[in-house]
Design a protein around this motif. Structure first.
Motif, PDB file in Angstrom:
ATOM      1  N   PHE A 256       6.183  14.764 -25.575  1.00 54.16           N
ATOM      2  CA  PHE A 256       6.718  15.369 -24.347  1.00 54.16           C
ATOM      3  C   PHE A 256       6.396  14.519 -23.116  1.00 54.16           C
ATOM      4  O   PHE A 256       6.394  15.017 -21.996  1.00 54.16           O
ATOM      5  CB  PHE A 256       6.125  16.773 -24.153  1.00 54.16           C
ATOM      6  CG  PHE A 256       6.623  17.795 -25.135  1.00 54.16           C
ATOM      7  CD1 PHE A 256       7.667  18.651 -24.800  1.00 54.16           C
ATOM      8  CD2 PHE A 256       6.063  17.902 -26.399  1.00 54.16           C
ATOM      9  CE1 PHE A 256       8.131  19.597 -25.706  1.00 54.16           C
ATOM     10  CE2 PHE A 256       6.527  18.842 -27.309  1.00 54.16           C
ATOM     11  CZ  PHE A 256       7.566  19.689 -26.964  1.00 54.16           C
ATOM     12  N   GLY A 257       6.145  13.240 -23.351  1.00 55.48           N
ATOM     13  CA  GLY A 257       5.690  12.362 -22.276  1.00 55.48           C
ATOM     14  C   GLY A 257       6.608  12.266 -21.069  1.00 55.48           C
ATOM     15  O   GLY A 257       6.157  12.028 -19.953  1.00 55.48           O
ATOM     16  N   TYR A 258       7.910  12.449 -21.302  1.00 56.62           N
ATOM     17  CA  TYR A 258       8.861  12.398 -20.188  1.00 56.62           C
ATOM     18  C   TYR A 258       8.496  13.429 -19.118  1.00 56.62           C
ATOM     19  O   TYR A 258       8.646  13.170 -17.916  1.00 56.62           O
ATOM     20  CB  TYR A 258      10.287  12.656 -20.699  1.00 56.62           C
ATOM     21  CG  TYR A 258      11.305  12.771 -19.581  1.00 56.62           C
ATOM     22  CD1 TYR A 258      11.905  11.632 -19.039  1.00 56.62           C
ATOM     23  CD2 TYR A 258      11.652  14.023 -19.059  1.00 56.62           C
ATOM     24  CE1 TYR A 258      12.816  11.735 -17.997  1.00 56.62           C
ATOM     25  CE2 TYR A 258      12.567  14.133 -18.028  1.00 56.62           C
ATOM     26  CZ  TYR A 258      13.144  12.983 -17.495  1.00 56.62           C
ATOM     27  OH  TYR A 258      14.045  13.086 -16.453  1.00 56.62           O
TER      28      TYR A 258
ATOM     29  N   LEU B 153      11.492  11.350 -31.286  1.00 53.49           N
ATOM     30  CA  LEU B 153      11.120  12.645 -30.702  1.00 53.49           C
ATOM     31  C   LEU B 153      11.044  12.539 -29.177  1.00 53.49           C
ATOM     32  O   LEU B 153      11.538  13.424 -28.465  1.00 53.49           O
ATOM     33  CB  LEU B 153       9.765  13.109 -31.266  1.00 53.49           C
ATOM     34  CG  LEU B 153       9.784  13.569 -32.737  1.00 53.49           C
ATOM     35  CD1 LEU B 153       8.371  13.692 -33.282  1.00 53.49           C
ATOM     36  CD2 LEU B 153      10.521  14.913 -32.865  1.00 53.49           C
ATOM     37  N   TYR B 154      10.423  11.465 -28.687  1.00 52.55           N
ATOM     38  CA  TYR B 154      10.356  11.257 -27.237  1.00 52.55           C
ATOM     39  C   TYR B 154      11.757  11.143 -26.641  1.00 52.55           C
ATOM     40  O   TYR B 154      12.058  11.731 -25.590  1.00 52.55           O
ATOM     41  CB  TYR B 154       9.547   9.997 -26.931  1.00 52.55           C
ATOM     42  CG  TYR B 154       9.486   9.663 -25.445  1.00 52.55           C
ATOM     43  CD1 TYR B 154       8.471  10.163 -24.636  1.00 52.55           C
ATOM     44  CD2 TYR B 154      10.459   8.854 -24.853  1.00 52.55           C
ATOM     45  CE1 TYR B 154       8.420   9.872 -23.283  1.00 52.55           C
ATOM     46  CE2 TYR B 154      10.422   8.557 -23.495  1.00 52.55           C
ATOM     47  CZ  TYR B 154       9.401   9.062 -22.721  1.00 52.55           C
ATOM     48  OH  TYR B 154       9.360   8.774 -21.381  1.00 52.55           O
ATOM     49  N   THR B 155      12.624  10.399 -27.326  1.00 54.41           N
ATOM     50  CA  THR B 155      13.992  10.198 -26.844  1.00 54.41           C
ATOM     51  C   THR B 155      14.770  11.516 -26.810  1.00 54.41           C
ATOM     52  O   THR B 155      15.584  11.755 -25.912  1.00 54.41           O
ATOM     53  CB  THR B 155      14.715   9.178 -27.731  1.00 54.41           C
ATOM     54  OG1 THR B 155      13.968   7.959 -27.761  1.00 54.41           O
ATOM     55  CG2 THR B 155      16.112   8.901 -27.211  1.00 54.41           C
TER      56      THR B 155
ATOM     57  N   SER C  50      13.930  20.761 -18.622  1.00 59.08           N
ATOM     58  CA  SER C  50      12.587  20.240 -18.399  1.00 59.08           C
ATOM     59  C   SER C  50      11.597  21.394 -18.244  1.00 59.08           C
ATOM     60  O   SER C  50      10.515  21.403 -18.853  1.00 59.08           O
ATOM     61  CB  SER C  50      12.550  19.355 -17.151  1.00 59.08           C
ATOM     62  OG  SER C  50      13.367  18.222 -17.313  1.00 59.08           O
ATOM     63  N   ALA C  51      11.955  22.379 -17.442  1.00 61.70           N
ATOM     64  CA  ALA C  51      11.085  23.533 -17.247  1.00 61.70           C
ATOM     65  C   ALA C  51      10.895  24.307 -18.544  1.00 61.70           C
ATOM     66  O   ALA C  51       9.777  24.733 -18.884  1.00 61.70           O
ATOM     67  CB  ALA C  51      11.650  24.443 -16.164  1.00 61.70           C
TER      68      ALA C  51
END
Length: 393
Positions: A111-113, A43-45, A58-59
């Motif tokens: 959503f850590g990125y 999911l992070y990837t 990103s926004a």
């Protein structure tokens, strides 16, 4: 991840939604396997691969993160809270608040990125802060009045001797602080102010009955017990910053408002306690009024009047005997006895000042000023000696 796979919005968001749905089911306690490390990484990837080629994703993901939380709160959290009242509502609130924090923690990892690369460059709130704001705006603002009233009701029930869930109240009080990001503004404005007003009203009602029904010692014992219990409440579930404010409210309603009426009670007030040598009650009186600004002054004045009256009585007794021809003949014996009685009296009063009033300067001063009576008595004996010298034995 050095060469990110390009993922279009529809494909990526569809996959993320499935992961988010699973996370919400886990949070709700529904039958669902825990999210594995592999699933979290995938999911992070996915977020990473969506964002790296296109900054506009990103926004969009940042706003979607907020929308997910708002939708969950609106569809699940608020309905469950609105259908409950009083203590049941508080329990549901604490459950939902704990779940919300878990949800924010898990989603923030997915959503850590955004937190690492998007948020800092745009000077935006971090994902955790967004999560808190969502709960604050949608839940706290709607229910804070009901939450406050429910907590105050439980506090008053405990004051009346009922058993309450102190751990629950501690969690709710902590919630007021947490929702304010660790600052005390929300705790004070949305809870403490009304809690203090209610406490003042509660003890005002109690005092109006106690001051009529109870003797001064019994009233003071109740005041001491009330203050101990309020301090105990602070130590168990109220914030430590409330202690002094709460104590002052109780002191004002129970002591300051009724100080004159209490101290001047005809058969049990300060004068009666001094007359009857009630050391324990006088000590309690000192402890209670010592904490109040200028609270000891009326007690010290009564003490001074008591000591002065005792000395004056001895002086008057000596004056009455001064012209007795028989006693003048034995003036040396009488002189010695009078001085012994004065010294005994002053020693006793000084013991009061030390034992009951902690050698406070106001009370030591009262005893010292009473020495004027002793000096008057000495002058009287000098007069007796002169009278005796002019007589024939």
């Amino acid at each position: 991840m050095n060469q990110p796979k390009i993922i279009e919005w529809e494909e990526g968001w569809d996959f993320l939604q499935k992961g988010i749905t699973k996370v919400k089911r886990i949070i709700e306690g529904l039958p669902e396997p825990q999210l594995s490390s592999e699933e979290r990484i995938l999911l992070y990837t996915t977020v990473y691969n969506m964002c790296c080629p296109r900054d506009d994703y990103s926004a969009r993901l940042y706003h979607k993160y907020k929308e997910v939380l708002e939708e969950y709160i609106s569809s699940s959290v608020l309905p469950s809270l609105r259908e409950k009242n009083d203590e049941f509502m508080l329990r549901e609130l604490m459950k939902r608040w704990a779940n919300h924090k878990d949800l924010v923690m898990l989603l923030s990892k997915i959503f850590g990125y955004l937190d690492r690369f998007f948020v800092p460059g745009r000077v935006l709130p971090a994902l955790n802060a967004v999560g808190l704001t969502c709960f604050r705006d949608l839940v706290y603002r709607e229910l804070k009045g009901e939450v406050r009233d429910a907590v105050i009701t439980l506090i008053d029930q405990e004051r009346e001797g009922e058993q309450i869930d102190r751990a629950l109240l501690k969690n709710v009080v902590d919630f007021f602080v947490e929702i304010g990001k660790g600052q005390m503004v929300d705790y004070e404005k949305d809870f403490e102010d009304d809690m203090l007003k209610d406490s003042a009203s509660y003890y005002s009602r109690k005092a109006s009955n106690w001051i009529v029904e109870d003797s001064c010692p019994d009233y003071m014992l109740k005041v001491e017990q009330c203050l101990e219990k309020e301090r105990d409440r602070v130590s168990h579930y109220l914030h430590s910053s409330s202690e002094q404010k709460l104590v002052e409210k109780v002191q004002n309603e129970l002591l300051v408002v009724y100080s004159t009426q209490l101290l001047e009670k005809e058969h049990s007030g300060c004068r009666a306690l001094l007359r009857d040598g009630k050391v324990e009650d006088l000590s309690r009186m000192y402890r209670l009024f010592h904490e109040i600004p200028n609270g000891l002054e009326p007690i010290a004045n009564i003490f001074k009047q008591h000591v002065t009256a005792k000395v004056t009585a001895l002086v008057q007794q000596a004056k009455d005997e001064a012209d007795n021809k028989v006693l003048v003949r034995f003036r040396k014996v009488n002189e010695l006895l009078r001085f012994i009685k004065v010294n005994e009296l002053l020693d006793k009063c000084m013991a009061y000042a030390n034992e009951c009033f902690a050698n406070h300067s106001l009370f030591s001063k009262a005893v010292n000023e009473a020495l004027e009576g002793g000096e008057l008595l000495a002058s009287l004996f000098d007069h007796m000696l002169k009278k005796g010298a002019g007589r024939s034995d």
